[in-house]
Design a protein around this motif. Sequence first.
Motif, PDB file in Angstrom:
ATOM      1  N   ASP A   1      -6.415  -7.774  -1.460  1.00  0.00           N
ATOM      2  CA  ASP A   1      -6.858  -6.380  -1.372  1.00  0.00           C
ATOM      3  C   ASP A   1      -7.248  -5.730  -2.699  1.00  0.00           C
ATOM      4  OD1 ASP A   1      -6.343  -6.573   1.324  1.00  0.00           O
ATOM      5  OD2 ASP A   1      -4.488  -5.421   1.261  1.00  0.00           O
ATOM      6  N   VAL A   2      -6.856  -6.296  -3.808  1.00  0.00           N
ATOM      7  CA  VAL A   2      -7.038  -5.629  -5.096  1.00  0.00           C
ATOM      8  C   VAL A   2      -8.500  -5.345  -5.425  1.00  0.00           C
ATOM      9  CG1 VAL A   2      -7.079  -7.721  -6.534  1.00  0.00           C
ATOM     10  CG2 VAL A   2      -6.247  -5.550  -7.509  1.00  0.00           C
ATOM     11  N   THR A   3      -9.417  -6.103  -4.892  1.00  0.00           N
ATOM     12  CA  THR A   3     -10.831  -5.902  -5.217  1.00  0.00           C
ATOM     13  C   THR A   3     -11.499  -4.825  -4.368  1.00  0.00           C
ATOM     14  OG1 THR A   3     -11.550  -7.615  -3.666  1.00  0.00           O
ATOM     15  CG2 THR A   3     -11.085  -8.305  -5.945  1.00  0.00           C
ATOM     16  N   THR A   4     -10.768  -4.223  -3.421  1.00  0.00           N
ATOM     17  CA  THR A   4     -11.375  -3.263  -2.492  1.00  0.00           C
ATOM     18  C   THR A   4     -11.589  -1.876  -3.087  1.00  0.00           C
ATOM     19  OG1 THR A   4      -9.253  -2.504  -1.605  1.00  0.00           O
ATOM     20  CG2 THR A   4     -10.298  -4.430  -0.522  1.00  0.00           C
ATOM     21  N   GLY A   5     -10.906  -1.563  -4.187  1.00  0.00           N
ATOM     22  CA  GLY A   5     -10.978  -0.210  -4.736  1.00  0.00           C
ATOM     23  C   GLY A   5     -10.097   0.775  -3.982  1.00  0.00           C
ATOM     24  N   ARG A   6      -9.260   0.263  -3.064  1.00  0.00           N
ATOM     25  CA  ARG A   6      -8.398   1.127  -2.258  1.00  0.00           C
ATOM     26  C   ARG A   6      -6.911   0.850  -2.503  1.00  0.00           C
ATOM     27  NH1 ARG A   6      -8.328  -0.158   2.811  1.00  0.00           N
ATOM     28  NH2 ARG A   6      -9.223  -2.207   2.537  1.00  0.00           N
ATOM     29  N   THR A   7      -6.597   0.106  -3.566  1.00  0.00           N
ATOM     30  CA  THR A   7      -5.199  -0.273  -3.795  1.00  0.00           C
ATOM     31  C   THR A   7      -4.597   0.448  -4.985  1.00  0.00           C
ATOM     32  OG1 THR A   7      -5.801  -2.149  -5.185  1.00  0.00           O
ATOM     33  CG2 THR A   7      -5.519  -2.601  -2.850  1.00  0.00           C
ATOM     34  N   VAL A   8      -3.292   0.631  -4.879  1.00  0.00           N
ATOM     35  CA  VAL A   8      -2.459   1.155  -5.955  1.00  0.00           C
ATOM     36  C   VAL A   8      -1.272   0.213  -6.046  1.00  0.00           C
ATOM     37  CG1 VAL A   8      -0.954   3.048  -6.654  1.00  0.00           C
ATOM     38  CG2 VAL A   8      -3.136   3.547  -5.578  1.00  0.00           C
ATOM     39  N   LEU A   9      -0.879  -0.145  -7.247  1.00  0.00           N
ATOM     40  CA  LEU A   9       0.246  -1.053  -7.455  1.00  0.00           C
ATOM     41  C   LEU A   9       1.384  -0.321  -8.134  1.00  0.00           C
ATOM     42  CD1 LEU A   9       1.471  -3.931  -7.428  1.00  0.00           C
ATOM     43  CD2 LEU A   9       0.374  -4.286  -9.660  1.00  0.00           C
TER      44      LEU A   9
ATOM     45  N   PRO B   1      -5.041   1.350 -10.034  1.00  0.00           N
ATOM     46  CA  PRO B   1      -3.965   2.081 -10.719  1.00  0.00           C
ATOM     47  C   PRO B   1      -2.646   1.324 -10.640  1.00  0.00           C
ATOM     48  CG  PRO B   1      -5.159   3.516  -9.190  1.00  0.00           C
ATOM     49  CD  PRO B   1      -5.623   2.115  -8.937  1.00  0.00           C
ATOM     50  N   VAL B   2      -1.880   1.385 -11.716  1.00  0.00           N
ATOM     51  CA  VAL B   2      -0.556   0.764 -11.779  1.00  0.00           C
ATOM     52  C   VAL B   2       0.440   1.850 -12.178  1.00  0.00           C
ATOM     53  CG1 VAL B   2       0.903  -0.971 -12.903  1.00  0.00           C
ATOM     54  CG2 VAL B   2      -1.525  -1.456 -12.468  1.00  0.00           C
ATOM     55  N   ARG B   3       1.521   1.952 -11.437  1.00  0.00           N
ATOM     56  CA  ARG B   3       2.549   2.951 -11.709  1.00  0.00           C
ATOM     57  C   ARG B   3       3.911   2.287 -11.725  1.00  0.00           C
ATOM     58  NH1 ARG B   3      -1.681   4.788 -12.595  1.00  0.00           N
ATOM     59  NH2 ARG B   3      -2.537   6.815 -12.016  1.00  0.00           N
ATOM     60  N   GLU B   4       4.909   2.989 -12.319  1.00  0.00           N
ATOM     61  CA  GLU B   4       6.244   2.420 -12.467  1.00  0.00           C
ATOM     62  C   GLU B   4       7.306   3.073 -11.592  1.00  0.00           C
ATOM     63  OE1 GLU B   4       7.190   2.389 -16.650  1.00  0.00           O
ATOM     64  OE2 GLU B   4       5.903   0.645 -16.987  1.00  0.00           O
ATOM     65  N   THR B   5       6.998   4.209 -10.969  1.00  0.00           N
ATOM     66  CA  THR B   5       7.965   4.853 -10.081  1.00  0.00           C
ATOM     67  C   THR B   5       7.321   5.031  -8.711  1.00  0.00           C
ATOM     68  OG1 THR B   5       7.293   7.135 -10.540  1.00  0.00           O
ATOM     69  CG2 THR B   5       8.945   6.149 -12.033  1.00  0.00           C
ATOM     70  N   LEU B   6       8.149   5.131  -7.698  1.00  0.00           N
ATOM     71  CA  LEU B   6       7.620   5.324  -6.352  1.00  0.00           C
ATOM     72  C   LEU B   6       6.920   6.680  -6.225  1.00  0.00           C
ATOM     73  CD1 LEU B   6       7.166   4.128  -3.586  1.00  0.00           C
ATOM     74  CD2 LEU B   6       9.470   4.876  -2.937  1.00  0.00           C
ATOM     75  N   PRO B   7       7.474   7.781  -6.758  1.00  0.00           N
ATOM     76  CA  PRO B   7       6.735   9.045  -6.675  1.00  0.00           C
ATOM     77  C   PRO B   7       5.360   8.980  -7.346  1.00  0.00           C
ATOM     78  CG  PRO B   7       9.015   9.487  -7.241  1.00  0.00           C
ATOM     79  CD  PRO B   7       8.832   7.987  -7.304  1.00  0.00           C
ATOM     80  N   ASP B   8       5.267   8.324  -8.485  1.00  0.00           N
ATOM     81  CA  ASP B   8       3.975   8.199  -9.170  1.00  0.00           C
ATOM     82  C   ASP B   8       3.016   7.293  -8.401  1.00  0.00           C
ATOM     83  OD1 ASP B   8       4.843   9.894 -11.173  1.00  0.00           O
ATOM     84  OD2 ASP B   8       5.208   8.293 -12.626  1.00  0.00           O
ATOM     85  N   THR B   9       3.553   6.258  -7.763  1.00  0.00           N
ATOM     86  CA  THR B   9       2.719   5.355  -6.961  1.00  0.00           C
ATOM     87  C   THR B   9       2.164   6.101  -5.748  1.00  0.00           C
ATOM     88  OG1 THR B   9       4.076   3.497  -7.723  1.00  0.00           O
ATOM     89  CG2 THR B   9       2.641   3.099  -5.838  1.00  0.00           C
ATOM     90  N   VAL B  10       3.002   6.890  -5.106  1.00  0.00           N
ATOM     91  CA  VAL B  10       2.554   7.723  -3.981  1.00  0.00           C
ATOM     92  C   VAL B  10       1.471   8.690  -4.458  1.00  0.00           C
ATOM     93  CG1 VAL B  10       3.282   9.627  -2.468  1.00  0.00           C
ATOM     94  CG2 VAL B  10       4.631   7.513  -2.568  1.00  0.00           C
ATOM     95  N   GLY B  11       1.696   9.330  -5.605  1.00  0.00           N
ATOM     96  CA  GLY B  11       0.701  10.256  -6.143  1.00  0.00           C
ATOM     97  C   GLY B  11      -0.635   9.585  -6.413  1.00  0.00           C
ATOM     98  N   ALA B  12      -0.595   8.370  -6.933  1.00  0.00           N
ATOM     99  CA  ALA B  12      -1.842   7.643  -7.213  1.00  0.00           C
ATOM    100  C   ALA B  12      -2.557   7.261  -5.920  1.00  0.00           C
ATOM    101  CB  ALA B  12      -1.541   6.394  -8.054  1.00  0.00           C
ATOM    102  N   ALA B  13      -1.799   6.896  -4.882  1.00  0.00           N
ATOM    103  CA  ALA B  13      -2.424   6.573  -3.588  1.00  0.00           C
ATOM    104  C   ALA B  13      -3.079   7.816  -3.002  1.00  0.00           C
ATOM    105  CB  ALA B  13      -1.383   6.009  -2.627  1.00  0.00           C
TER     106      ALA B  13
END
Length: 164
Positions: free
Chosen positions: A111-119, A144-156
């Motif tokens: 999925d990483v090449t779709t432009g719709r992923t956040v890690l 986007p790569v994030r280190e916390t779940l709140p930040d990962t949710v925000g990036a999504a």
Amino acid sequence: MSENLDLVWAHEELPATGAPSVFLAGPTPRSEDVPSWRPEAVDLLAAQWDGPQPLTVLTPETRGGFRAVHYDDQFAWETAARAAATAVLFWIPRDLRTLPGFTTNVEFGHDVTTGRTVLGCPPDCPDPRRNRYLIHLAHHYGAPVRETLPDTVGAALALLRAPS
């Protein structure tokens, strides 16, 4: 459950396309002794989502914790749900004993090449070194790569708000 969020569990009918949606990808606990990270993610999505219509959250866990009888059914539902999602949120709190995430590795590579992923990869998880390649892959493809779940949710959610 929040009024601004619709939760769709594994094997339930996927909603019509067009509505904003997030798939919660990442390792699923295989034991009742290991708590799922997804309820916290759902709460964070409900708290942060401010869109004009409800957000659909797609989870590969089943309602009531029942496992699919046939692996092919689970695979088919997850593959269709990830393809249908507006954003795919990968949260990988890697623990080789309890949440190894081997299937997640393959899904992320797909999925990483779709432009719709956040890690999201917490640096304080039991086995953070095992996420290095995924982080490198995400950077390579501009995910986007994030280190916390709140930040990962925000990036999504930022992916959902971005003009298409």
